[in-house]
Design a protein around this motif. Structure first.
Motif, PDB file in Angstrom:
ATOM      1  N   TYR A  39      10.690   0.615  -8.598  1.00 24.38           N
ATOM      2  CA  TYR A  39      10.279   0.419  -7.207  1.00 24.38           C
ATOM      3  C   TYR A  39      10.322   1.747  -6.480  1.00 24.38           C
ATOM      4  O   TYR A  39      11.252   2.532  -6.645  1.00 24.38           O
ATOM      5  CB  TYR A  39      11.203  -0.566  -6.479  1.00 24.38           C
ATOM      6  N   GLY A  40       9.311   1.986  -5.660  1.00 23.03           N
ATOM      7  CA  GLY A  40       9.303   3.181  -4.838  1.00 23.03           C
ATOM      8  C   GLY A  40       7.937   3.422  -4.241  1.00 23.03           C
ATOM      9  O   GLY A  40       7.051   2.555  -4.315  1.00 23.03           O
ATOM     10  N   GLY A  77       0.804  -1.196   0.000  1.00 20.02           N
ATOM     11  CA  GLY A  77       0.000   0.000   0.000  1.00 20.02           C
ATOM     12  C   GLY A  77       0.845   1.258   0.000  1.00 20.02           C
ATOM     13  O   GLY A  77       0.440   2.272  -0.520  1.00 20.02           O
ATOM     14  N   LYS A  78       2.041   1.187   0.584  1.00 16.96           N
ATOM     15  CA  LYS A  78       2.923   2.352   0.626  1.00 16.96           C
ATOM     16  C   LYS A  78       3.907   2.349  -0.540  1.00 16.96           C
ATOM     17  O   LYS A  78       4.316   3.405  -0.997  1.00 16.96           O
ATOM     18  CB  LYS A  78       3.692   2.387   1.935  1.00 16.96           C
ATOM     19  N   THR A  79       4.319   1.172  -0.960  1.00 15.00           N
ATOM     20  CA  THR A  79       5.288   1.058  -2.048  1.00 15.00           C
ATOM     21  C   THR A  79       4.728   0.180  -3.156  1.00 15.00           C
ATOM     22  O   THR A  79       3.734  -0.511  -2.969  1.00 15.00           O
ATOM     23  CB  THR A  79       6.627   0.464  -1.561  1.00 15.00           C
ATOM     24  N   LYS A  80       5.426   0.218  -4.290  1.00 18.31           N
ATOM     25  CA  LYS A  80       4.929  -0.516  -5.448  1.00 18.31           C
ATOM     26  C   LYS A  80       6.112  -1.028  -6.263  1.00 18.31           C
ATOM     27  O   LYS A  80       7.128  -0.349  -6.397  1.00 18.31           O
ATOM     28  CB  LYS A  80       4.094   0.432  -6.297  1.00 18.31           C
ATOM     29  N   ILE A  81       5.953  -2.234  -6.800  1.00 12.91           N
ATOM     30  CA  ILE A  81       6.899  -2.799  -7.759  1.00 12.91           C
ATOM     31  C   ILE A  81       6.175  -2.896  -9.087  1.00 12.91           C
ATOM     32  O   ILE A  81       5.064  -3.416  -9.161  1.00 12.91           O
ATOM     33  CB  ILE A  81       7.380  -4.209  -7.344  1.00 12.91           C
ATOM     34  N   ALA A  82       6.810  -2.386 -10.123  1.00 12.01           N
ATOM     35  CA  ALA A  82       6.218  -2.449 -11.460  1.00 12.01           C
ATOM     36  C   ALA A  82       7.304  -2.755 -12.476  1.00 12.01           C
ATOM     37  O   ALA A  82       8.459  -2.367 -12.303  1.00 12.01           O
ATOM     38  CB  ALA A  82       5.520  -1.145 -11.810  1.00 12.01           C
ATOM     39  N   PRO A 138       4.484   8.190  -6.637  1.00  9.19           N
ATOM     40  CA  PRO A 138       5.464   8.504  -7.685  1.00  9.19           C
ATOM     41  C   PRO A 138       5.587   7.411  -8.752  1.00  9.19           C
ATOM     42  O   PRO A 138       5.758   7.718  -9.936  1.00  9.19           O
ATOM     43  CB  PRO A 138       6.779   8.684  -6.918  1.00  9.19           C
ATOM     44  N   VAL A 139       5.470   6.145  -8.354  1.00 10.81           N
ATOM     45  CA  VAL A 139       5.507   5.060  -9.351  1.00 10.81           C
ATOM     46  C   VAL A 139       4.300   5.190 -10.271  1.00 10.81           C
ATOM     47  O   VAL A 139       4.430   5.111 -11.499  1.00 10.81           O
ATOM     48  CB  VAL A 139       5.564   3.671  -8.683  1.00 10.81           C
ATOM     49  N   LEU A 181       4.843  -8.039  -1.803  1.00  8.22           N
ATOM     50  CA  LEU A 181       3.837  -7.172  -2.410  1.00  8.22           C
ATOM     51  C   LEU A 181       3.707  -7.544  -3.883  1.00  8.22           C
ATOM     52  O   LEU A 181       4.603  -8.170  -4.441  1.00  8.22           O
ATOM     53  CB  LEU A 181       4.192  -5.685  -2.241  1.00  8.22           C
ATOM     54  N   PRO A 182       2.603  -7.206  -4.496  1.00  6.19           N
ATOM     55  CA  PRO A 182       2.389  -7.584  -5.895  1.00  6.19           C
ATOM     56  C   PRO A 182       3.395  -6.929  -6.839  1.00  6.19           C
ATOM     57  O   PRO A 182       3.936  -5.862  -6.543  1.00  6.19           O
ATOM     58  CB  PRO A 182       0.980  -7.073  -6.207  1.00  6.19           C
ATOM     59  N   VAL A 183       3.624  -7.578  -7.962  1.00  2.85           N
ATOM     60  CA  VAL A 183       4.434  -7.024  -9.044  1.00  2.85           C
ATOM     61  C   VAL A 183       3.487  -6.804 -10.218  1.00  2.85           C
ATOM     62  O   VAL A 183       2.898  -7.772 -10.717  1.00  2.85           O
ATOM     63  CB  VAL A 183       5.574  -7.975  -9.456  1.00  2.85           C
TER      64      VAL A 183
END
Length: 136
Positions: free
Chosen positions: A119-120, A3-8, A124-125, A57-59
């Motif tokens: 990642y971040g 929820g705070k960070t994301k991998i894409a 911002p992601v 966390l999800p990708v």
């Protein structure tokens, strides 16, 4: 963390399926190595067999044409997000030393990108990847 960070991952839309999968695997390996907090703990089945940990966390995987991929790369750099790159030249190399040399030989604006890992923080992601479509 979730929820705070994301991998894409963003892969170029003209790659063969095996290339998309290969590029994705390589790109997320850099995120796991650089950001160990993204990796959870070992898995264990009911028989007690242990398995390696995975991301906690999800990708999300996106598709983009070459221009949109370059734009996302620039936006991720501008936002100082964690970023891994895979260039066309890496399909012709066979090891990490040659991979790094191939990337080092080309200035940022001339990289022939086929994929990026990002990642971040979530917002911002999301802004860096705005307008891209998820891989089907």
């Amino acid at each position: 963390m979730q929820g705070k960070t994301k991998i894409a991952v963003v892969v170029r839309d003209d790659l063969a399926t095996w290339q998309r999968l290969n590029v994705t695997a390589f790109l997320v390996s850099g995120i796991a190595a650089k950001y160990p907090e993204t990796v959870g703990v070992d898995y264990e089945d009911a028989s007690g067999q242990r398995y390696l940990p995975m991301f906690g966390l999800p990708v999300l995987v996106y598709l983009a044409d070459a221009e949109a991929l370059r734009s996302a790369h620039r936006k991720a750099l501008d936002r100082e997000l964690g970023l891994s790159v895979y260039t066309e030249e890496l399909f012709a190399t066979g090891n990490d030393v040659d991979n790094r040399a191939a990337v080092r030989a080309v200035p940022t604006e001339k990289l022939s990108l086929v994929g990026i890992g990002v990642y971040g923080p979530r917002n911002p992601v999301d802004k860096a990847l705005k307008g891209l479509v998820l891989h089907p």
